[in-house]
Design a protein around this motif. Structure first.
Motif, mmCIF file in Angstrom:
data_model
loop_
_atom_site.group_PDB
_atom_site.id
_atom_site.type_symbol
_atom_site.label_atom_id
_atom_site.label_comp_id
_atom_site.label_asym_id
_atom_site.label_seq_id
_atom_site.Cartn_x
_atom_site.Cartn_y
_atom_site.Cartn_z
ATOM 1 N N VAL A 116 10.190 39.477 -81.968
ATOM 2 C CA VAL A 116 10.641 39.572 -83.360
ATOM 3 C C VAL A 116 10.734 38.181 -83.985
ATOM 4 C CG1 VAL A 116 12.501 40.339 -84.888
ATOM 5 C CG2 VAL A 116 11.873 41.722 -82.905
ATOM 6 N N ARG A 117 11.091 37.216 -83.180
ATOM 7 C CA ARG A 117 11.228 35.856 -83.711
ATOM 8 C C ARG A 117 9.886 35.294 -84.186
ATOM 9 N NH1 ARG A 117 15.648 31.809 -81.029
ATOM 10 N NH2 ARG A 117 15.808 30.335 -82.765
ATOM 11 N N VAL A 118 8.804 35.701 -83.550
ATOM 12 C CA VAL A 118 7.479 35.291 -84.016
ATOM 13 C C VAL A 118 7.247 35.809 -85.426
ATOM 14 C CG1 VAL A 118 4.991 35.528 -83.659
ATOM 15 C CG2 VAL A 118 6.496 35.131 -81.703
ATOM 16 N N GLY A 119 7.578 37.076 -85.653
ATOM 17 C CA GLY A 119 7.431 37.644 -86.992
ATOM 18 C C GLY A 119 8.306 36.947 -88.006
ATOM 19 N N ILE A 120 9.514 36.578 -87.600
ATOM 20 C CA ILE A 120 10.436 35.884 -88.500
ATOM 21 C C ILE A 120 9.874 34.520 -88.901
ATOM 22 C CG2 ILE A 120 12.694 34.746 -88.573
ATOM 23 C CD1 ILE A 120 13.763 37.141 -86.919
ATOM 24 N N VAL A 121 9.323 33.805 -87.950
ATOM 25 C CA VAL A 121 8.762 32.489 -88.237
ATOM 26 C C VAL A 121 7.565 32.594 -89.173
ATOM 27 C CG1 VAL A 121 7.556 30.514 -87.204
ATOM 28 C CG2 VAL A 121 9.603 31.446 -86.100
ATOM 29 N N GLU A 122 6.749 33.620 -88.977
ATOM 30 C CA GLU A 122 5.514 33.756 -89.756
ATOM 31 C C GLU A 122 5.715 34.448 -91.102
ATOM 32 O OE1 GLU A 122 2.585 32.509 -88.931
ATOM 33 O OE2 GLU A 122 3.415 31.664 -87.083
ATOM 34 N N ALA A 123 6.845 35.094 -91.314
ATOM 35 C CA ALA A 123 7.055 35.899 -92.515
ATOM 36 C C ALA A 123 7.133 35.044 -93.774
ATOM 37 C CB ALA A 123 8.324 36.729 -92.373
ATOM 38 N N PRO A 124 6.716 35.595 -94.923
ATOM 39 C CA PRO A 124 6.888 34.895 -96.203
ATOM 40 C C PRO A 124 8.313 35.082 -96.717
ATOM 41 C CG PRO A 124 5.801 36.991 -96.582
ATOM 42 C CD PRO A 124 5.978 36.858 -95.087
ATOM 43 N N TYR A 125 8.861 34.058 -97.362
ATOM 44 C CA TYR A 125 10.234 34.143 -97.865
ATOM 45 C C TYR A 125 10.335 33.849 -99.359
ATOM 46 C CZ TYR A 125 11.631 34.595 -93.050
ATOM 47 O OH TYR A 125 11.768 35.061 -91.770
ATOM 48 N N ALA A 126 9.210 33.682 -100.033
ATOM 49 C CA ALA A 126 9.257 33.467 -101.480
ATOM 50 C C ALA A 126 9.907 34.673 -102.143
ATOM 51 C CB ALA A 126 7.847 33.271 -102.030
ATOM 52 N N GLY A 127 10.917 34.440 -102.990
ATOM 53 C CA GLY A 127 11.624 35.526 -103.652
ATOM 54 C C GLY A 127 12.595 36.266 -102.762
ATOM 55 N N ARG A 128 12.868 35.728 -101.568
ATOM 56 C CA ARG A 128 13.784 36.386 -100.622
ATOM 57 C C ARG A 128 14.884 35.404 -100.213
ATOM 58 N NH1 ARG A 128 8.605 38.609 -99.057
ATOM 59 N NH2 ARG A 128 8.695 40.885 -98.846
ATOM 60 N N PRO A 129 15.824 35.118 -101.100
ATOM 61 C CA PRO A 129 16.807 34.064 -100.828
ATOM 62 C C PRO A 129 17.742 34.353 -99.664
ATOM 63 C CG PRO A 129 17.387 35.274 -102.823
ATOM 64 C CD PRO A 129 16.001 35.704 -102.445
ATOM 65 N N LEU A 130 18.233 35.590 -99.549
ATOM 66 C CA LEU A 130 19.180 35.871 -98.475
ATOM 67 C C LEU A 130 18.476 35.877 -97.122
ATOM 68 C CD1 LEU A 130 22.118 36.362 -97.887
ATOM 69 C CD2 LEU A 130 21.772 38.811 -98.286
ATOM 70 N N ALA A 131 17.281 36.441 -97.076
ATOM 71 C CA ALA A 131 16.516 36.436 -95.822
ATOM 72 C C ALA A 131 16.164 35.016 -95.413
ATOM 73 C CB ALA A 131 15.253 37.273 -95.976
ATOM 74 N N ALA A 132 15.787 34.195 -96.386
ATOM 75 C CA ALA A 132 15.434 32.808 -96.079
ATOM 76 C C ALA A 132 16.631 32.058 -95.510
ATOM 77 C CB ALA A 132 14.915 32.111 -97.332
ATOM 78 N N ALA A 133 17.805 32.304 -96.078
ATOM 79 C CA ALA A 133 19.016 31.647 -95.582
ATOM 80 C C ALA A 133 19.313 32.073 -94.150
ATOM 81 C CB ALA A 133 20.193 31.967 -96.500
ATOM 82 N N TRP A 134 19.188 33.365 -93.875
ATOM 83 C CA TRP A 134 19.435 33.861 -92.518
ATOM 84 C C TRP A 134 18.397 33.336 -91.536
ATOM 85 C CZ3 TRP A 134 22.973 36.565 -89.726
ATOM 86 C CH2 TRP A 134 24.088 37.049 -90.420
#
Length: 289
Positions: A116-134
């Motif tokens: 899951v951490r691989v997906g987290i590292v590769e995921a886009p976070y533009a427009g996702r402030p709370l997810a980006a912070a986490w």
């Protein structure tokens, strides 16, 4: 296919996450930290955002009243966001140890977290402030807590995408709650609902707020006179969920062997359900000595 995977992941993993807020240790941990229930929830969930105005937290949480968030956030700031997080983690650790038992040392935990951490590292976070912070927040050391943190990032990534869909649909925060709780004409549609009473208590809205939102949705043709979804309402609901799944799929597309990862996670989630701490669940049967 990725959208279907994102939906399956949400349905599979959600109970593991919400154990942090529904367990018998949370109240005492909050009190020791000098917090009430709301301060624990708002402070611990919003902590990765850092010290900021409560309006920022309200915007990322979306369906809570500003007054509720301000109360909880002010309380958390007064004791320190790290104290709120520590109280949450203390209670969660106790609850997970109760639930997982010997599974807490299972090597599969590290395998799941790694994928899951691989997906987290590769995921886009533009427009996702709370997810980006986490995603940028420090991770715990123990695998069972690492899994919870990973699921939290995934959950907020999905939540930020869901909020974008709701915003584009022109729904107010209370309208989103009313629509979510309204009966769907297709009984096969799986949904997690809390009930009007629970939502009003935990989100801070009043009966008048709920009634006004219900009337607004009726005027828009989204609800019928009895408060159930119309054809237009269920169509809107289904589109919102499909958009949310599609947006969440970007993370899961990068998770290696994602189907196998979810398969490995299911026994751990089932153990969380079986302990009986979550609303609507019952404690697992025990064998008398």
């Amino acid at each position: 296919m990725s959208s279907e995977l994102a939906r399956a992941a949400y349905e599979t993993l959600e109970p593991y996450h919400v154990l942090a807020y529904f367990n018998p240790y949370a109240g005492a941990a909050a009190r020791r930290a000098g917090l009430d229930e709301l301060g624990l929830y708002v402070g611990a969930r919003g902590a990765p955002l850092g010290r900021c105005p409560s309006a920022v937290v309200t915007a990322t949480f979306a369906n809570f009243t500003p007054a509720y968030v301000h109360h909880g956030w002010s309380g958390a700031l007064s004791v320190g966001l790290s104290a709120a997080e520590a109280a949450r983690t203390e209670a969660l650790d106790h609850a997970l140890r109760d639930a997982l038992g010997e599974r807490i040392d299972a090597p599969e935990l590290r395998t799941i977290v790694g994928a899951v951490r691989v997906g987290i590292v590769e995921a886009p976070y533009a427009g996702r402030p709370l997810a980006a912070a986490w995603a940028a927040h420090p991770w715990p050391d123990e695998p069972h807590l690492q899994l919870w943190h990973a699921i939290s990032v995934v959950r907020e990534h999905r939540g930020d995408g869901h909020l974008a869909a709701l915003t584009l649909a022109g729904l107010t925060p209370v309208e989103t709650l009313v629509l979510h709780e309204a009966p769907h004409p297709n009984p096969a549609v799986r949904r997690r609902t809390m009930g009007k009473k629970g939502l009003l208590r935990t989100r801070g809205w009043t009966e008048d707020d709920w009634d006004a939102a219900s009337e607004s949705l009726r005027e828009k043709g989204i609800l019928d006179a009895e408060g159930a979804m119309t054809a237009a309402g269920s169509g809107l609901y289904d589109r919102l969920e499909a958009q949310t799944d599609a947006a969440a799929a970007t993370l899961w597309a990068a998770v290696p062997e994602a189907d196998e990862t979810l398969r490995l996670a299911r026994p751990f989630v089932k153990a969380v359900i079986d302990i009986g701490y979550l609303p609507g669940t019952k404690p697992r049967a025990t064998t008398p000595d």
